[in-house]
Design an enzyme around this catalytic site. Structure first.
Site, PDB file in Angstrom:
ATOM      1  CE1 TYR A  75      -3.948  -2.130   0.483  1.00 42.38           C
ATOM      2  CE2 TYR A  75      -2.688  -3.180   2.242  1.00 42.38           C
ATOM      3  CZ  TYR A  75      -3.772  -3.169   1.392  1.00 42.38           C
ATOM      4  OH  TYR A  75      -4.696  -4.192   1.440  1.00 42.38           O
ATOM      5  CG  HIS A  83      -6.954   4.822   0.704  1.00 42.92           C
ATOM      6  ND1 HIS A  83      -7.806   5.913   0.778  1.00 42.92           N
ATOM      7  CD2 HIS A  83      -7.547   3.849   1.471  1.00 42.92           C
ATOM      8  CE1 HIS A  83      -8.857   5.612   1.535  1.00 42.92           C
ATOM      9  NE2 HIS A  83      -8.707   4.377   1.961  1.00 42.92           N
ATOM     10  CG  ASN A 133     -12.185   1.380   6.681  1.00 44.61           C
ATOM     11  OD1 ASN A 133     -11.751   2.349   6.079  1.00 44.61           O
ATOM     12  ND2 ASN A 133     -12.948   0.459   6.107  1.00 44.61           N
TER      13      ASN A 133
END
Length: 203
Positions: free
Chosen positions: A17, A22, A70
């Site tokens: 990632y 993001h 999240n």
């Protein structure tokens, strides 16, 4: 402590990632750590990486939650509580697909706007009254609302060049927030970090 601040950049941990859209929040706090010559330490009790910086007679904790996006509040909340950082001295940095690549937007407080990382931070801080800096990553040209693949994708070479400019401006905005407050930072830095060819031609 009036000169104690917390800047949390949100993202997802792990090499897969690291360079995704993001993770714009991670990239900004890493940029600031480089500016301020701060070193990162993994703090397992807080589920995050922390870097302690000294700048302009201020102590700033830079935070990268390792909880995945999240659940970011599970790290930000305990760090803020442990170091007794007031909500007014907290800045949370996130990506925003509703802003074009090149744009940044500071706000003193407000709703999450559907950003699950901000939802989690609000839940664990128990307030919406903290500053947030949104870094535009844009949307695909087809306008499709389902953008998971887009936000978890990587910038192409041209986009990366733009993003490097954005990081510098967003870093300047964070420093302005620290020294002069949110209103001045908003007035000076909200908007696009990249001028169009037309704008340059009119100089």
């Amino acid at each position: 402590m009036e000169n104690l601040h917390l800047i949390a950049g949100l993202g997802n941990p792990g090499r897969e990632y690291a360079a995704t859209r993001h993770n714009a929040g991670f990239r900004l706090v890493e940029h600031l750590a480089g500016r301020w010559k701060a070193s990162w330490v993994l703090e397992k009790k807080f589920q995050c990486k922390l870097a302690r910086a000294q700048w302009q007679e201020r102590t700033i904790w830079l935070c990268e939650p390792q909880t995945f996006m999240n659940a970011s509040g599970e790290a930000v909340g305990p760090v803020a509580a442990f170091y007794r950082v007031k909500p007014a001295h907290i800045l949370v940095v996130v990506d925003d697909a509703d802003l074009a690549l090149g744009e940044i937007r500071l706000r003193p407080k407000g709703s999450s706007g559907g950003h699950h990382g901000l939802d989690s931070v609000e839940q664990h801080l128990g307030t919406r009254d903290y500053a947030r800096l949104r870094i535009g990553i844009g949307r695909k040209a087809d306008g499709v609302r389902e953008i998971t693949g887009h936000v978890l994708g990587r910038f192409d070479a041209a986009e990366e060049q733009v993003f490097e400019t954005v990081l510098k401006r967003a870093g300047d905005a964070a420093e302005c927030w620290l020294t002069s407050g949110i209103e001045k930072a908003m007035n000076q830095f909200n908007g696009t970090a990249v001028r169009s060819a037309t704008d340059k031609g009119n100089e």
